[in-house]
Write an enzyme that holds these catalytic residues in place. Sequence first.
Site, short mmCIF file in Angstrom:
data_model
loop_
_atom_site.label_atom_id
_atom_site.label_comp_id
_atom_site.label_asym_id
_atom_site.label_seq_id
_atom_site.Cartn_x
_atom_site.Cartn_y
_atom_site.Cartn_z
N ASP A 20 0.68 -0.93 -0.16
CA ASP A 20 -0.12 0.02 -0.06
C ASP A 20 0.89 1.14 0.24
OD1 ASP A 20 -2.54 1.98 -0.06
OD2 ASP A 20 -2.57 1.23 2.19
N GLY A 21 0.44 2.47 -0.17
CA GLY A 21 0.59 3.49 -0.84
C GLY A 21 1.75 4.07 -1.69
N ASN A 22 1.30 3.20 -3.30
CA ASN A 22 2.02 3.83 -4.18
C ASN A 22 0.99 5.68 -4.42
OD1 ASN A 22 3.00 1.00 -4.02
ND2 ASN A 22 1.32 0.24 -5.65
N TRP A 25 2.92 7.91 -2.57
CA TRP A 25 4.71 7.81 -2.88
C TRP A 25 4.16 9.21 -4.34
CZ3 TRP A 25 7.16 7.01 -7.70
CH2 TRP A 25 8.42 7.22 -7.30
N HIS A 37 2.44 2.99 -8.48
CA HIS A 37 1.99 1.64 -9.30
C HIS A 37 3.27 1.03 -9.79
CE1 HIS A 37 -2.03 2.20 -7.53
NE2 HIS A 37 -2.57 2.76 -8.15
N THR A 66 -11.16 -6.54 -4.36
CA THR A 66 -12.30 -6.63 -4.90
C THR A 66 -13.17 -5.24 -4.56
OG1 THR A 66 -13.63 -7.60 -3.01
CG2 THR A 66 -13.27 -9.15 -4.61
N TRP A 69 -12.31 -1.87 -7.18
CA TRP A 69 -13.17 -1.78 -8.79
C TRP A 69 -14.02 -0.04 -8.46
CZ3 TRP A 69 -11.75 -4.85 -12.81
CH2 TRP A 69 -11.59 -5.91 -12.33
N LEU A 132 10.30 -21.27 -3.94
CA LEU A 132 9.11 -20.15 -3.14
C LEU A 132 7.98 -19.97 -3.60
CD1 LEU A 132 8.73 -17.43 -1.16
CD2 LEU A 132 9.91 -16.49 -2.71
N ARG A 185 2.00 -5.12 6.00
CA ARG A 185 1.21 -3.37 5.79
C ARG A 185 1.79 -2.52 5.70
NH1 ARG A 185 -5.37 -2.66 4.54
NH2 ARG A 185 -4.78 -0.62 2.99
N SER A 193 -8.52 -4.52 5.16
CA SER A 193 -8.91 -4.32 3.82
C SER A 193 -9.00 -5.34 3.49
CB SER A 193 -7.44 -3.48 3.22
OG SER A 193 -7.57 -2.02 3.67
N GLU A 204 1.05 -13.19 12.74
CA GLU A 204 1.58 -11.77 13.50
C GLU A 204 1.51 -10.63 12.72
OE1 GLU A 204 2.42 -11.90 16.53
OE2 GLU A 204 2.20 -13.62 16.77
#
Length: 242
Positions: A20-22, A25, A37, A66, A69, A132, A185, A193, A204
Amino acid sequence: MSLDGIDPSRVPVHVGCVMDGNGRWAQQRGLPRTEGHAAGEEALLDAVEGALDVGLRWLTVYAFSTENWKRPADEVRYLMQFNEGILVRRRDELHERGVRIRFVGRRDWRVPQRLVRRMDEALELTAANRTLTLTIAFNYGGRAEIVDAVRALVAAGTPAGRIDERAIRRHLYDPTMPDPDLVVRTSGEYRISNFLLWELAYSELVFTDVLWPDFRRQHLFDAVREFQRRDRRYGGVEPQPR
Ligand code: IPE
Ligand code: IPE
Ligand code: MG
């Protein structure tokens, strides 16, 4: 870029990231939100490298909810193309690194067919990798996932008495995915969210003020160190043995 202070015997198996935070920024730099993004791509790839460095087995990233949108049509369109682009640009290097790419979320009519094709290509290309698992939560909502699981159970004619936690778990988008041990987050928001609601019952949670495009592997390492300072009790009284 130090792994100092991380106990290799207690590394979380599965880490989730709410990227989060794009937008903020970009706004801080007088740029359109979409540039934020775009800058998040580097952060994602560095986080994957960090996950490999530290030995995580599962990394799940929240790419589109979801609820996203609701955003302006231009931004939604950008995000669809951007995610398609990332898969094309990055699938080969991720494959070489032994990363298995998977997706959770609804593949409904709003997700462009071109993107769905790229998702399938990335899935198939990397299906045999085991180092991974990078799960991309796309058009994902935790409530939608639970609704979809219950619908599948009902559609299969499951009697009410047979609907228990195990049955629901078996019908989640990826029943093989372990619950996240740790969820990080970014951007100083203290909320979930709608991310992995079922799965994070005992995860955690670590929150950081770093905006996602500035996130780098050392922030992941910081979160792992913080995780290792926590006592997980799962409702019991004794800390889990260290
Ligand atoms: C996260 O950044 C990316 C997505 C939700 C797709 P945001 O776009 O939410 O950035 P902020 O929270 O508005 O700064
Ligand atoms: C969560 O971020 C979704 C993703 C990171 C994809 P949002 O920016 O959509 O969440 P809210 O609106 O701040 O709760
Ligand atoms: Mg946001």
